[in-house]
Motif scaffolding. Structure first.
Motif, mmCIF file in Angstrom:
data_model
loop_
_atom_site.group_PDB
_atom_site.id
_atom_site.type_symbol
_atom_site.label_atom_id
_atom_site.label_comp_id
_atom_site.label_asym_id
_atom_site.label_seq_id
_atom_site.Cartn_x
_atom_site.Cartn_y
_atom_site.Cartn_z
ATOM 1 N N PRO A 242 77.918 31.044 11.592
ATOM 2 C CA PRO A 242 78.426 32.087 12.488
ATOM 3 C C PRO A 242 79.001 33.266 11.716
ATOM 4 O O PRO A 242 79.557 33.094 10.612
ATOM 5 N N GLY A 243 78.871 34.436 12.297
ATOM 6 C CA GLY A 243 79.352 35.654 11.643
ATOM 7 C C GLY A 243 80.822 35.608 11.277
ATOM 8 O O GLY A 243 81.237 36.184 10.263
ATOM 9 N N LYS A 244 81.630 34.912 12.079
ATOM 10 C CA LYS A 244 83.068 34.864 11.795
ATOM 11 C C LYS A 244 83.366 34.129 10.487
ATOM 12 O O LYS A 244 84.465 34.266 9.934
ATOM 13 N N LYS A 245 82.404 33.326 9.999
ATOM 14 C CA LYS A 245 82.585 32.626 8.723
ATOM 15 C C LYS A 245 82.058 33.434 7.542
ATOM 16 O O LYS A 245 82.273 33.067 6.387
ATOM 17 N N VAL A 246 81.356 34.531 7.827
ATOM 18 C CA VAL A 246 80.759 35.329 6.756
ATOM 19 C C VAL A 246 81.769 36.384 6.310
ATOM 20 O O VAL A 246 81.741 37.533 6.742
ATOM 21 N N SER A 247 82.672 35.961 5.438
ATOM 22 C CA SER A 247 83.681 36.868 4.895
ATOM 23 C C SER A 247 83.039 37.745 3.815
ATOM 24 O O SER A 247 81.849 37.592 3.492
ATOM 25 N N GLU A 248 83.828 38.634 3.222
ATOM 26 C CA GLU A 248 83.286 39.499 2.169
ATOM 27 C C GLU A 248 82.818 38.666 0.974
ATOM 28 O O GLU A 248 81.780 38.945 0.376
ATOM 29 N N LYS A 249 83.591 37.632 0.596
ATOM 30 C CA LYS A 249 83.211 36.785 -0.535
ATOM 31 C C LYS A 249 81.937 36.007 -0.237
ATOM 32 O O LYS A 249 81.051 35.899 -1.081
ATOM 33 N N VAL A 250 81.866 35.453 0.991
ATOM 34 C CA VAL A 250 80.672 34.693 1.376
ATOM 35 C C VAL A 250 79.457 35.607 1.415
ATOM 36 O O VAL A 250 78.372 35.264 0.934
ATOM 37 N N ALA A 251 79.629 36.804 1.974
ATOM 38 C CA ALA A 251 78.533 37.763 2.053
ATOM 39 C C ALA A 251 78.047 38.160 0.668
ATOM 40 O O ALA A 251 76.840 38.307 0.431
ATOM 41 N N ARG A 252 78.979 38.321 -0.280
ATOM 42 C CA ARG A 252 78.597 38.708 -1.641
ATOM 43 C C ARG A 252 77.761 37.606 -2.304
ATOM 44 O O ARG A 252 76.770 37.879 -2.968
ATOM 45 N N ALA A 253 78.166 36.350 -2.100
ATOM 46 C CA ALA A 253 77.409 35.234 -2.682
ATOM 47 C C ALA A 253 76.026 35.122 -2.061
ATOM 48 O O ALA A 253 75.066 34.704 -2.733
ATOM 49 N N ARG A 254 75.905 35.503 -0.795
ATOM 50 C CA ARG A 254 74.645 35.333 -0.073
ATOM 51 C C ARG A 254 73.812 36.610 0.016
ATOM 52 O O ARG A 254 72.796 36.629 0.702
ATOM 53 N N ASN A 255 74.264 37.677 -0.656
ATOM 54 C CA ASN A 255 73.569 38.966 -0.564
ATOM 55 C C ASN A 255 73.390 39.397 0.894
ATOM 56 O O ASN A 255 72.305 39.805 1.320
ATOM 57 N N ALA A 256 74.476 39.269 1.672
ATOM 58 C CA ALA A 256 74.422 39.601 3.094
ATOM 59 C C ALA A 256 75.572 40.549 3.443
ATOM 60 O O ALA A 256 76.333 40.976 2.563
ATOM 61 N N LEU A 257 75.687 40.878 4.711
ATOM 62 C CA LEU A 257 76.760 41.755 5.177
ATOM 63 C C LEU A 257 77.833 40.928 5.868
ATOM 64 O O LEU A 257 77.518 39.988 6.609
ATOM 65 N N PRO A 258 79.122 41.247 5.649
ATOM 66 C CA PRO A 258 80.206 40.493 6.300
ATOM 67 C C PRO A 258 80.092 40.552 7.822
ATOM 68 O O PRO A 258 79.699 41.578 8.392
#
Length: 394
Positions: A242-258
């Motif tokens: 879920p998007g609410k779990k995609v923090s800035e750190k998580v997004a950086r590791a996954r090459n995604a947007l927060p």
């Protein structure tokens, strides 16, 4: 009209997650455990551990009688109700927590796990017993060789991704694997950048066909690369962070947007043939010639034949994921009604690879609801090389 609409929508959703496009093909996805062969033939499904029909009918009658009696005693004077879904694992988790906090020792926990396996068996291994010799030779634990391929233990911390896990736990798995000289797999979703390559020998990256944070640095950051083409607790279904779990750190590791939902399509939209899998394995080994490639798949009918194809495609490891996972990514219907146990898959794959002359070319790993040392012992006796723990590690 509303009822038919709801039923139709539900069927469409289930069919789409399993890659079926017509109702006629849906029945082929079913299998049975403990169903007599006579009944399975009428339903046109495979069955495993099939009992004698007469004994099965007697057992069902006895179970039904006991259940009705228990329901009547639980609510005297009221209409009997079916008992709630068993929360066996919740009871085990209390003991696991006490073990982790040092309140009980490992032997006490093992006794507790054995008790619940006997009282509430939910896997085939729970009703299997180890046949020990009449005069067993006692050995000191420290003198028993549990090593495999240069690692001290035949265990794997099974794949859990950054985002589904908090950063503290995620880092702890890799540190623990290094300290114990065993393997910790990283689930689909990239790696925290400062960890890349730091745990090369003790780490595996799940690349799930090339999504979310996969690049050349990641492929060269670990000795093992795992292609996930399915998960035991939700075979045929994709994942969803879920998007609410995609923090800035998580997004950086996954090459995604927060804040953006990250959704994995199921394997039927991804790998269409064994040739596709062979090509992906070839590309991974081109990017990292030192890598060992793992293919993780759920236990399904004909898994032996599938495993032979996987090894012929170039895989070094086949991971068999059983239905009883602790995953937070599986929906309730999947946890209750979907998937076969690793106990079925391991001996089938071991036999199929042996018959094909391929057993020495690949390891068999298994995971899914492993809760004790006895679980590991039984799975290794059934044919596994290593046994994966995820919930226990968490």
């Amino acid at each position: 009209r509303d009822v038919f609409y709801v039923l139709g929508s539900g069927l469409e959703k289930v069919l789409s997650t399993t890659g079926c496009h017509e109702l006629d093909g849906y029945g082929r996805s079913f299998a049975g455990i403990g169903i007599p062969k006579e009944i399975a033939q009428l339903m046109n499904i495979p069955t495993y551990f099939a009992p004698d029909l007469e004994a099965w009918n007697e057992h069902r009658a006895l179970v039904a009688e006991k259940r009705l009696q228990a329901m009547a005693e639980a609510a005297p004077g009221k209409e009997p109700r079916l008992p709630r879904f068993s929360h066996r694992n919740n009871r085990l988790f209390k003991s696991i927590g006490a073990l982790a906090e040092g309140k009980i020792d490992a032997n006490t926990y093992e006794d507790h796990a054995f008790k619940w396996a006997q009282e509430m068996p939910i896997n085939i291994r729970h009703v299997l017993s180890v046949k020990y010799p009449k005069a067993p030779t006692r050995r000191q634990p420290g003198k028993v060789d549990l090593s495999i391929d240069g690692y001290d233990l035949p265990f794997v911390i099974a794949s859990m991704s950054y985002g589904s896990q908090g950063e503290t736990a995620f880092r702890a798995y890799a540190e623990a694997a290094k300290a114990l000289n065993m393997l910790a797999m990283n689930g689909e979703g990239g790696e925290i950048h400062d960890m890349l390559g730091r745990y090369y020998r003790w780490r595996g990256h799940q690349i799930a066909s090339g999504r979310f944070g996969v690049n050349t640095m990641l492929l060269n950051g670990a000795r093992y690369l795992e292609i996930k083409i399915g998960q035991g607790a939700k075979p045929g279904e994709g994942g969803h962070l879920p998007g609410k779990k995609v923090s800035e750190k998580v997004a950086r590791a996954r090459n995604a947007l927060p804040g953006i939902d990250l959704i994995s399509p199921n394997n039927n939209h991804d790998l269409y043939s064994i040739e596709d899998l062979a090509q992906l394995i070839f590309e991974l080994k081109t990017a990292n010639p030192d890598a060992k490639v793992v293919v993780k798949c759920p236990v399904v009918p004909n898994i032996g034949t599938i495993a032979v194809g996987i090894v012929k495609a170039g895989a070094d490891v086949v991971t068999l994921s059983g239905f009883e996972g602790g995953t937070g990514a599986a929906r309730v219907h999947a946890l209750r009604h979907v998937g076969l146990p690793a106990d079925v898959g391991v001996p089938l794959v071991h036999a199929a690879l042996t018959a094909a002359g391929l057993r020495d070319q690949a390891e068999i790993w298994c995971d899914g609801g492993m809760r004790s040392a006895e679980d590991a012992l039984k799975m290794i006796l059934l044919g596994a090389n290593r046994v994966g723990y995820a919930t226990m590690a968490m």
